[in-house]
Design a protein around this motif. Structure first.
Motif, PDB file in Angstrom:
ATOM      1  N   UNK A 126       0.824  -1.214   0.000  1.00 52.78           N
ATOM      2  CA  UNK A 126       0.000   0.000   0.000  1.00 52.78           C
ATOM      3  C   UNK A 126       0.856   1.261   0.000  1.00 52.78           C
ATOM      4  N   UNK A 127       1.900   1.261  -0.814  1.00 51.51           N
ATOM      5  CA  UNK A 127       2.805   2.407  -0.871  1.00 51.51           C
ATOM      6  C   UNK A 127       2.937   3.001  -2.254  1.00 51.51           C
ATOM      7  N   UNK A 128       3.229   2.185  -3.260  1.00 57.30           N
ATOM      8  CA  UNK A 128       3.616   2.715  -4.560  1.00 57.30           C
ATOM      9  C   UNK A 128       2.519   3.561  -5.206  1.00 57.30           C
ATOM     10  N   UNK A 129       1.257   3.292  -4.891  1.00 53.22           N
ATOM     11  CA  UNK A 129       0.168   4.091  -5.461  1.00 53.22           C
ATOM     12  C   UNK A 129       0.131   5.516  -4.903  1.00 53.22           C
ATOM     13  N   UNK A 130       0.921   5.781  -3.865  1.00 51.22           N
ATOM     14  CA  UNK A 130       0.997   7.121  -3.264  1.00 51.22           C
ATOM     15  C   UNK A 130       2.115   7.976  -3.855  1.00 51.22           C
ATOM     16  N   UNK A 131       2.927   7.409  -4.745  1.00 53.99           N
ATOM     17  CA  UNK A 131       4.062   8.141  -5.318  1.00 53.99           C
ATOM     18  C   UNK A 131       3.722   8.507  -6.754  1.00 53.99           C
ATOM     19  N   UNK A 132       3.572   9.819  -6.981  1.00 47.47           N
ATOM     20  CA  UNK A 132       3.109  10.288  -8.280  1.00 47.47           C
ATOM     21  C   UNK A 132       4.223  10.746  -9.190  1.00 47.47           C
ATOM     22  N   UNK A 133       3.797  11.303 -10.303  1.00 42.15           N
ATOM     23  CA  UNK A 133       4.726  11.802 -11.311  1.00 42.15           C
ATOM     24  C   UNK A 133       5.395  13.085 -10.840  1.00 42.15           C
ATOM     25  N   UNK A 134       6.574  13.345 -11.360  1.00 41.13           N
ATOM     26  CA  UNK A 134       7.308  14.563 -11.052  1.00 41.13           C
ATOM     27  C   UNK A 134       6.858  15.652 -12.016  1.00 41.13           C
TER      28      UNK A 134
ATOM     29  N   UNK B  21      10.534  22.031 -27.083  1.00 47.28           N
ATOM     30  CA  UNK B  21       9.597  23.144 -27.069  1.00 47.28           C
ATOM     31  C   UNK B  21       9.315  23.520 -25.638  1.00 47.28           C
ATOM     32  N   UNK B  22       8.073  23.416 -25.233  1.00 49.19           N
ATOM     33  CA  UNK B  22       7.688  23.769 -23.866  1.00 49.19           C
ATOM     34  C   UNK B  22       7.418  22.536 -23.012  1.00 49.19           C
ATOM     35  N   UNK B  23       7.801  21.363 -23.509  1.00 49.54           N
ATOM     36  CA  UNK B  23       7.478  20.123 -22.805  1.00 49.54           C
ATOM     37  C   UNK B  23       8.691  19.624 -22.031  1.00 49.54           C
ATOM     38  N   UNK B  24       8.517  19.391 -20.742  1.00 54.47           N
ATOM     39  CA  UNK B  24       9.553  18.775 -19.933  1.00 54.47           C
ATOM     40  C   UNK B  24       9.077  17.366 -19.609  1.00 54.47           C
ATOM     41  N   UNK B  25       9.889  16.374 -19.945  1.00 59.09           N
ATOM     42  CA  UNK B  25       9.496  14.994 -19.717  1.00 59.09           C
ATOM     43  C   UNK B  25      10.308  14.429 -18.557  1.00 59.09           C
ATOM     44  N   UNK B  26       9.594  14.022 -17.526  1.00 53.03           N
ATOM     45  CA  UNK B  26      10.208  13.325 -16.402  1.00 53.03           C
ATOM     46  C   UNK B  26       9.648  11.916 -16.393  1.00 53.03           C
ATOM     47  N   UNK B  27      10.350  11.008 -15.733  1.00 53.66           N
ATOM     48  CA  UNK B  27       9.784   9.685 -15.590  1.00 53.66           C
ATOM     49  C   UNK B  27       8.586   9.732 -14.653  1.00 53.66           C
ATOM     50  N   UNK B  28       7.730   8.759 -14.802  1.00 53.74           N
ATOM     51  CA  UNK B  28       6.545   8.693 -13.949  1.00 53.74           C
ATOM     52  C   UNK B  28       6.932   8.163 -12.576  1.00 53.74           C
ATOM     53  N   UNK B  29       6.045   8.358 -11.614  1.00 49.22           N
ATOM     54  CA  UNK B  29       6.264   7.810 -10.281  1.00 49.22           C
ATOM     55  C   UNK B  29       6.439   6.300 -10.314  1.00 49.22           C
ATOM     56  N   UNK B  30       5.708   5.632 -11.214  1.00 49.75           N
ATOM     57  CA  UNK B  30       5.818   4.174 -11.316  1.00 49.75           C
ATOM     58  C   UNK B  30       7.202   3.765 -11.806  1.00 49.75           C
ATOM     59  N   UNK B  31       7.702   4.446 -12.821  1.00 47.98           N
ATOM     60  CA  UNK B  31       9.034   4.120 -13.321  1.00 47.98           C
ATOM     61  C   UNK B  31      10.084   4.437 -12.257  1.00 47.98           C
TER      62      UNK B  31
ATOM     63  N   UNK C  73      -2.226   8.436  -6.201  1.00 50.04           N
ATOM     64  CA  UNK C  73      -1.940   9.251  -7.384  1.00 50.04           C
ATOM     65  C   UNK C  73      -1.361   8.441  -8.544  1.00 50.04           C
ATOM     66  N   UNK C  74      -1.086   7.178  -8.325  1.00 48.02           N
ATOM     67  CA  UNK C  74      -0.424   6.364  -9.335  1.00 48.02           C
ATOM     68  C   UNK C  74      -1.159   5.031  -9.474  1.00 48.02           C
ATOM     69  N   UNK C  75      -1.844   4.792 -10.597  1.00 53.29           N
ATOM     70  CA  UNK C  75      -2.579   3.528 -10.755  1.00 53.29           C
ATOM     71  C   UNK C  75      -1.650   2.378 -11.135  1.00 53.29           C
ATOM     72  N   UNK C  76      -1.885   1.218 -10.528  1.00 56.24           N
ATOM     73  CA  UNK C  76      -1.097   0.016 -10.787  1.00 56.24           C
ATOM     74  C   UNK C  76      -2.023  -1.134 -11.179  1.00 56.24           C
ATOM     75  N   UNK C  77      -1.562  -1.970 -12.081  1.00 55.06           N
ATOM     76  CA  UNK C  77      -2.250  -3.218 -12.429  1.00 55.06           C
ATOM     77  C   UNK C  77      -1.194  -4.309 -12.587  1.00 55.06           C
ATOM     78  N   UNK C  78      -1.576  -5.561 -12.432  1.00 51.83           N
ATOM     79  CA  UNK C  78      -0.603  -6.621 -12.675  1.00 51.83           C
ATOM     80  C   UNK C  78      -0.047  -6.581 -14.106  1.00 51.83           C
ATOM     81  N   UNK C  79      -0.871  -6.191 -15.076  1.00 52.36           N
ATOM     82  CA  UNK C  79      -0.405  -6.129 -16.468  1.00 52.36           C
ATOM     83  C   UNK C  79       0.760  -5.169 -16.642  1.00 52.36           C
ATOM     84  N   UNK C  80       0.836  -4.129 -15.827  1.00 46.70           N
ATOM     85  CA  UNK C  80       1.901  -3.126 -15.957  1.00 46.70           C
ATOM     86  C   UNK C  80       3.272  -3.702 -15.629  1.00 46.70           C
ATOM     87  N   UNK C  81       3.314  -4.829 -14.946  1.00 51.30           N
ATOM     88  CA  UNK C  81       4.604  -5.419 -14.574  1.00 51.30           C
ATOM     89  C   UNK C  81       5.418  -5.844 -15.789  1.00 51.30           C
ATOM     90  N   UNK C  82       4.758  -6.062 -16.922  1.00 48.08           N
ATOM     91  CA  UNK C  82       5.483  -6.493 -18.123  1.00 48.08           C
ATOM     92  C   UNK C  82       6.513  -5.455 -18.570  1.00 48.08           C
TER      93      UNK C  82
END
Length: 195
Positions: free
Chosen positions: A48-56, A81-91, A127-136
């Motif tokens: 019950x932790x990783x779903x609490x860590x969101x994107x930067x 341009x004006x887009x800054x890409x950070x990794x997601x909280x899940x990554x 803040x971060x949705x997880x599913x078993x399928x995402x483990x791939x």
């Protein structure tokens, strides 16, 4: 052995109980770079932790220049341009867990299954949705890992040892004659670090 996001589930023996607030053995904000050395941890338990860590997303693009390092996540910016890409909280959490685990180290994670009902969405701090399928995307040799890991910034490489699901149910109380129920599907995954 790290018990991450321990809250009141304090483990004894060889476990180090980690949380952002006391009581715990070690305080750490796991949305930031983790304070443990590379390949220094035998086992991680995170329920019950990783779903609490969101994107930067805290630095406006107009204030972030190429090559600047984000103070929250310690990642250099890519400016298009004006887009800054950070990794997601899940990554971020999967990369950090993999980084600190020893070769063959075990990560056991439990999260609400965002594909199965309201459990993911009922808590206002999820803040971060997880599913078993995402483990791939973190599974060494999987088609998703082969195709997307480099582009997504995924360093993590795990072998999935097991995934189990369970329905957590309880009555949360009564509100104006309406019985408030709590039915949450959760999944628990055991992963082995591949290094």
């Amino acid at each position: 052995r790290l018990n991450l996001g321990c809250s009141t589930d304090l483990r004894g023996g060889e476990w180090t109980n980690v949380d952002i607030a006391q009581p715990c053995d070690q305080q750490a904000d796991l949305a930031l770079p983790w304070p443990w050395a590379d390949s220094s941890v035998d086992e991680i338990y995170a329920a019950d932790l990783f779903e609490h860590i969101g994107d930067c997303q805290h630095i406006p693009p107009s204030r972030f220049s190429p090559g600047q390092v984000c103070q929250r996540c310690d990642v250099s910016a890519t400016v298009m341009g004006a887009v800054v890409r950070h990794w997601s909280g899940r990554i971020h959490v999967m990369n950090e867990a993999w980084r600190v685990l020893k070769p063959g180290g075990i990560l056991t994670m439990e999260c609400p299954d965002a594909a199965k009902g309201a459990g993911q969405w009922q808590d206002p701090t999820h803040v971060s949705p997880w599913t078993p399928n995402a483990l791939q995307y973190y599974t060494d040799g999987s088609p998703a890992h082969k195709r997307f890991a480099a582009a997504y910034g995924i360093a993590a490489r795990f072998e999935v040892l097991s995934v189990t699901e369970r329905l957590y149910s309880e009555t949360a109380g009564e509100l104006s004659g309406y019985v408030v129920g709590c039915n949450v599907w959760k999944f628990t995954a055991r992963l082995e670090a591949v290094k």
